[in-house]
Design a protein around this motif. Structure first.
Motif, PDB file in Angstrom:
ATOM      1  N   LYS A 638       0.305  14.835   1.879  1.00 27.36           N
ATOM      2  CA  LYS A 638      -0.697  13.785   1.672  1.00 27.36           C
ATOM      3  C   LYS A 638      -2.074  14.139   2.199  1.00 27.36           C
ATOM      4  O   LYS A 638      -2.937  13.267   2.320  1.00 27.36           O
ATOM      5  CB  LYS A 638      -0.218  12.479   2.329  1.00 27.36           C
ATOM      6  CG  LYS A 638       1.024  11.872   1.679  1.00 27.36           C
ATOM      7  CD  LYS A 638       0.727  11.328   0.308  1.00 27.36           C
ATOM      8  CE  LYS A 638       1.925  10.641  -0.315  1.00 27.36           C
ATOM      9  NZ  LYS A 638       1.629  10.113  -1.658  1.00 27.36           N
ATOM     10  N   SER A 641      -5.937  13.397   5.757  1.00 28.92           N
ATOM     11  CA  SER A 641      -6.088  11.953   5.972  1.00 28.92           C
ATOM     12  C   SER A 641      -4.777  11.209   5.838  1.00 28.92           C
ATOM     13  O   SER A 641      -4.632  10.075   6.329  1.00 28.92           O
ATOM     14  CB  SER A 641      -7.085  11.388   4.961  1.00 28.92           C
ATOM     15  OG  SER A 641      -6.560  11.487   3.631  1.00 28.92           O
ATOM     16  N   GLY A 642      -3.814  11.825   5.173  1.00 27.16           N
ATOM     17  CA  GLY A 642      -2.552  11.143   4.919  1.00 27.16           C
ATOM     18  C   GLY A 642      -2.597  10.231   3.720  1.00 27.16           C
ATOM     19  O   GLY A 642      -1.634   9.489   3.458  1.00 27.16           O
ATOM     20  N   HIS A 643      -3.695  10.260   2.964  1.00 27.69           N
ATOM     21  CA  HIS A 643      -3.858   9.347   1.829  1.00 27.69           C
ATOM     22  C   HIS A 643      -4.052  10.068   0.495  1.00 27.69           C
ATOM     23  O   HIS A 643      -4.261   9.415  -0.532  1.00 27.69           O
ATOM     24  CB  HIS A 643      -5.052   8.420   2.076  1.00 27.69           C
ATOM     25  CG  HIS A 643      -4.927   7.595   3.318  1.00 27.69           C
ATOM     26  ND1 HIS A 643      -3.932   6.654   3.502  1.00 27.69           N
ATOM     27  CD2 HIS A 643      -5.667   7.586   4.463  1.00 27.69           C
ATOM     28  CE1 HIS A 643      -4.069   6.088   4.686  1.00 27.69           C
ATOM     29  NE2 HIS A 643      -5.115   6.637   5.296  1.00 27.69           N
TER      30      HIS A 643
END
Length: 673
Positions: A638, A641-643
């Motif tokens: 991901k 940022s993990g997004h």
């Protein structure tokens, strides 16, 4: 009478006797040292690899002197090595083939001795000359799967004096046509099992190359003729097979490799490389007339063709073939063919470790496994499970003038692709080196304030270079690519350590440890390796962009590391014509799957992008070059940022949103990439 007037066979015999005498003297001397010095010699040998150096060096000089005489007498082609082995090893096996039967897991062995192979080649040569009118000097393509027929065609062309070109039978469309054009192919001989891709492109081929002849072989009828002892034979005259103008750095065969041009390149395999180079490689890997090398690697690649077939046949041993690699049947095929050596690529070893235990794992007689890309973390696990004594990891690029080798036993040197003793390493420092690359971009070689390169420090990544001995005539060392002067020139680096010198650029990053051993790290630039194949990022980029020019503004492709997988998977970064935020995940998937239908017609399966990311803007430098490094270092699944929203090619059937659950399955290898 001068020294040069002495007949060649007498000089060759004298050198052979000389080196045998050296071995007779050195062997008991080495044994005496081992006995008297005990553990000290063992430690010294481990540090300096004295034993292996003394095994290699005398034979190296023997082969070099023999080759010098072969060049002087104009008999440097592999055909003459083959003729010698027919004479010396006539009743010894030359080819074994584990032919798959309709029932899965059942095989029938086809075997051919050197005498039988020679007779078959002469009969097939008669057909090629009299039926198909193949002429000396022509470039003739072989489009064939792994089977004896491939070698029959190959050696028949050598007998005639033609140059075989090994087509990748997965190639079709524009890449296939380009391969045929750049190599000036006169005819193609097509195995029925390899015919589908080329038949799909037949209309395009005829439009682009109206003079090219496609020969779809009737294998059954052909075999009836070439196996019949009364069929006519053809042996080419030496003067036509080896004309006076032929030199040892001219092509013995053409092998296709991917490159930054986006289309295949026709790499020249010189006679020097395929004959004396492969002969020396075979010796370093301890091949002899009793050896049998088993390979499931495709013969259209240099690994199986040169370092498999040419290497073992030059030693009078046997090449054993599987039609294609099968992890579940690998050790059964090795057992049935009685292989002493097996070839691998890194993925092969991992696949084999993931197969259920088989009785054939302990029944085979394999002592040496050799290839490239075996990961250090599974190196010993692979060897111990399958009872392999020696790992022969090597480094070699298809077009490279040299290769590095390792013959690794025990614990020392795990992971190294160059592992020689101190004597050979001292000698090789004048032929091979690693040079520093720029820290912020490892695709660019570093030059100091004087404008020269610098040798990499211990454990520091560096690009591998190989010396071109005659800078004014680089083709004598590096033959490059047929019909592609620009790409050939790009591989030659000049003024490296002093003005006027020239070195071949391997395009790969390696490092050296404190013992002088070398380890492969990664590929540089615009190619990466996946599924044992080199993938051109430019080719993939071109095809993705062409699939939908209205919606896709720009695309860049890199290879990205995925945990527990060998090589790098294709990662496509796509910039759309419209703002990414305005496009839903469903619309992106629809676009990707429409693109996939196009890519399936234009790219081989291994080149399909495994991961895809959509961005508003592809990052570029001030001089408009894509900063690929940031995409090669994409954090999975991901992003930092993990997004990040990524898509993946599930089961090679459709693109889906990459979820955390999907990623967990990938990491645990519940699904195959």
């Amino acid at each position: 009478m001068s020294f040069l007037d002495i007949p060649v066979f007498i000089i060759s015999r004298l050198f052979t006797l000389l080196f045998r005498l050296i071995r007779i003297i050195l062997f008991p001397f080495a044994k005496l040292i081992t006995w008297t010095c005990g553990d000290y010699f063992v430690k010294l040998d481990k540090r300096h690899r004295i034993t292996e150096d003394f095994y290699i060096i005398p034979t190296f000089f023997k082969y070099v002197f023999q080759y010098i005489w072969a060049v002087r007498t104009h008999r440097f082609q592999n055909w003459y090595i083959f003729i010698k082995q027919v004479k010396n090893q006539g009743d010894n096996l030359a080819i074994r083939y584990a032919k798959a039967l309709p029932t899965k897991g059942d095989f029938e062995l086809e075997s051919y001795t050197y005498k039988e192979l020679y007779a078959i080649v002469l009969r097939l040569s008669y057909i090629l000359v009299n039926t198909y009118h193949v002429q000396p000097g022509q470039h003739i393509a072989i489009d064939c799967t792994n089977k004896p027929l491939f070698i029959f065609l190959w050696f028949s062309l050598w007998n005639i004096g033609a140059v075989p070109a090994f087509l990748n039978y997965n190639t079709m469309g524009k890449p296939l046509i380009h391969s045929l054009q750049i190599s000036d192919i006169a005819q193609v001989f097509i195995d029925p099992e390899a015919s589908i891709p080329i038949s799909k492109s037949e209309e395009e081929i005829k439009n682009a190359l109206p003079g090219l002849v496609l020969n779809y072989l009737d294998e059954k009828s052909l075999y009836e003729t070439i196996m019949h002892p009364q069929s006519p034979e053809f042996l080419q005259e030496d003067e036509l097979r080896t004309p006076k103008e032929l030199t040892d750095y001219k092509p013995s065969m053409l092998i296709y490799t991917s490159g930054t041009t986006g289309l295949p390149k026709s790499a020249i395999m010189s006679w020097r490389k395929s004959s004396v180079g492969c002969k020396l490689f075979g010796h370093v890997l301890h091949m002899n007339p009793d050896s049998i090398v088993f390979t499931g690697m495709p013969l259209f690649h240099s690994t199986a063709a040169l370092l498999g077939a040419c290497a073992i046949l030059s030693q009078g041993g046997c090449i054993a073939l599987a039609n294609k690699f099968s992890a579940s049947q690998f050790w059964k095929q090795a057992y049935l063919t009685e292989a002493t050596h097996v070839q691998y690529v890194g993925e092969v070893c991992r696949y084999l470790l993931h197969t259920p235990k088989s009785e054939y794992e302990s029944m085979h007689r394999v002592k040496v496994a050799y290839g490239n890309g075996l990961r250090s973390d599974i190196w010993q696990q692979f060897r111990k499970r399958f009872n392999i004594e020696v790992i022969g990891e090597f480094y070699a690029a298809t077009e490279a003038p040299f290769a590095t080798t390792s013959f690794q036993r025990g614990e020392f040197g795990v992971g190294a692709c160059r592992n020689y003793g101190t004597i050979i390493q001292w000698f090789l420092q004048y032929q091979q080196t690693l040079v520093k690359v720029q820290k912020d971009d490892d695709a660019i070689i570093y030059r100091n304030e004087m404008g020269f390169c610098e040798v990499s420090d211990v454990n520091e990544p560096g690009e591998m270079l190989m010396r071109i001995f005659f800078p004014r005539k680089p083709e004598t060392s590096f033959q490059g690519y047929l019909g592609n002067a620009k790409e050939t020139k790009s591989k030659v680096l000049r003024n490296v350590f002093r003005n006027g010198d020239a070195w071949y650029r391997c395009g790969d990053l390696l490092k050296a440890d404190e013992y002088g051993l070398w380890y492969f790290l990664d590929r540089m630039g615009d190619t990466f390796r996946w599924k044992s194949e080199n993938v051109s990022t430019t080719e993939v980029e071109d095809q993705v962009a062409a699939s939908n020019e209205q919606e896709i503004r720009q695309v860049t492709v890199v290879g990205i590391k995925i945990s527990k997988y060998e090589g790098r998977a294709g990662f496509a970064v796509i910039q759309l014509a419209k703002d990414v935020a305005s496009v839903s995940a469903e619309e992106k998937m629809a676009l990707l799957n429409k693109t996939l239908a196009y890519l399936n017609q234009s790219l081989p399966k291994y080149a399909l992008p495994i991961l895809v990311k959509f961005v508003n803007k592809i990052e570029m430098t001030n001089n408009h070059k894509v900063i690929k490094k940031i995409y090669r270092e994409q954090k999975l699944p991901k992003g930092e940022s993990g997004h990040d929203e990524l898509f993946w090619l599930k089961n090679y059937n459709e693109y889906k949103v990459l979820t955390l659950e999907d990623w967990d399955d990938i990491e645990q290898q519940k699904v195959k990439l």
